[in-house]
Design an enzyme around this catalytic site. Structure first.
Site, mmCIF file in Angstrom:
data_model
loop_
_atom_site.group_PDB
_atom_site.id
_atom_site.type_symbol
_atom_site.label_atom_id
_atom_site.label_comp_id
_atom_site.label_asym_id
_atom_site.label_seq_id
_atom_site.Cartn_x
_atom_site.Cartn_y
_atom_site.Cartn_z
ATOM 1 N N LYS A 1 2.079 -1.990 -8.066
ATOM 2 C CA LYS A 1 1.186 -1.664 -6.953
ATOM 3 C C LYS A 1 -0.208 -1.371 -7.482
ATOM 4 O O LYS A 1 -0.374 -0.717 -8.516
ATOM 5 C CB LYS A 1 1.703 -0.466 -6.150
ATOM 6 C CG LYS A 1 3.038 -0.718 -5.488
ATOM 7 C CD LYS A 1 2.953 -1.851 -4.492
ATOM 8 C CE LYS A 1 4.272 -2.083 -3.782
ATOM 9 N NZ LYS A 1 4.205 -3.155 -2.811
ATOM 10 N N MET B 1 0.845 -1.180 0.000
ATOM 11 C CA MET B 1 0.000 0.000 0.000
ATOM 12 C C MET B 1 0.890 1.242 0.000
ATOM 13 O O MET B 1 1.318 1.706 1.042
ATOM 14 C CB MET B 1 -0.909 -0.022 1.232
ATOM 15 C CG MET B 1 -1.715 1.214 1.368
ATOM 16 S SD MET B 1 -2.797 1.377 2.811
ATOM 17 C CE MET B 1 -2.975 -0.209 3.476
ATOM 18 N N PRO B 2 1.192 1.782 -1.173
ATOM 19 C CA PRO B 2 2.019 2.980 -1.240
ATOM 20 C C PRO B 2 1.282 4.216 -0.723
ATOM 21 O O PRO B 2 0.088 4.371 -0.931
ATOM 22 C CB PRO B 2 2.315 3.143 -2.729
ATOM 23 C CG PRO B 2 1.965 1.850 -3.362
ATOM 24 C CD PRO B 2 0.939 1.230 -2.494
ATOM 25 N N PHE B 3 2.041 5.066 -0.074
ATOM 26 C CA PHE B 3 1.553 6.355 0.418
ATOM 27 C C PHE B 3 2.568 7.393 -0.032
ATOM 28 O O PHE B 3 3.730 7.345 0.374
ATOM 29 C CB PHE B 3 1.450 6.321 1.941
ATOM 30 C CG PHE B 3 1.047 7.624 2.551
ATOM 31 C CD1 PHE B 3 -0.285 7.906 2.786
ATOM 32 C CD2 PHE B 3 1.992 8.576 2.891
ATOM 33 C CE1 PHE B 3 -0.669 9.109 3.354
ATOM 34 C CE2 PHE B 3 1.621 9.784 3.454
ATOM 35 C CZ PHE B 3 0.287 10.045 3.684
ATOM 36 N N TYR C 1 -2.188 5.693 -2.258
ATOM 37 C CA TYR C 1 -2.662 6.945 -1.679
ATOM 38 C C TYR C 1 -1.693 8.067 -2.017
ATOM 39 O O TYR C 1 -0.495 7.947 -1.784
ATOM 40 C CB TYR C 1 -2.799 6.818 -0.160
ATOM 41 C CG TYR C 1 -3.839 5.808 0.226
ATOM 42 C CD1 TYR C 1 -5.143 6.196 0.467
ATOM 43 C CD2 TYR C 1 -3.514 4.456 0.328
ATOM 44 C CE1 TYR C 1 -6.114 5.259 0.807
ATOM 45 C CE2 TYR C 1 -4.470 3.517 0.663
ATOM 46 C CZ TYR C 1 -5.769 3.925 0.898
ATOM 47 O OH TYR C 1 -6.732 2.997 1.225
#
Length: 66
Positions: free
Chosen positions: A35, A1-3, A41
């Site tokens: 991803k 989950m990239p932020f 996000y």
């Protein structure tokens, strides 16, 4: 989950330009790191140039000289 948090100065960046940043970074993370866009996000933080410094000087003052 990239932020991803993108920091920019608050000086005329349009809604459309922000959408391009969000879409582009999301696509890049999908292409390079595989991803899921649904789990990626992106936050864009805008900062007044009085509150952004480079080389010991406010960006506001630097831009006045240009």
């Amino acid at each position: 989950m990239p932020f991803v948090n993108i920091h920019i100065t608050r000086d005329g960046v349009s809604k459309e330009q922000k959408q391009q940043l969000i879409s582009g970074v999301t696509r890049l993370l999908e292409e390079v790191l595989q991803k899921s866009p649904a789990l990626t996000y992106i936050i864009i933080t805008e900062t007044d140039t009085d509150n952004w410094g480079v080389g010991g000087e406010q960006v506001t003052e630097m831009r006045k000289r240009k």
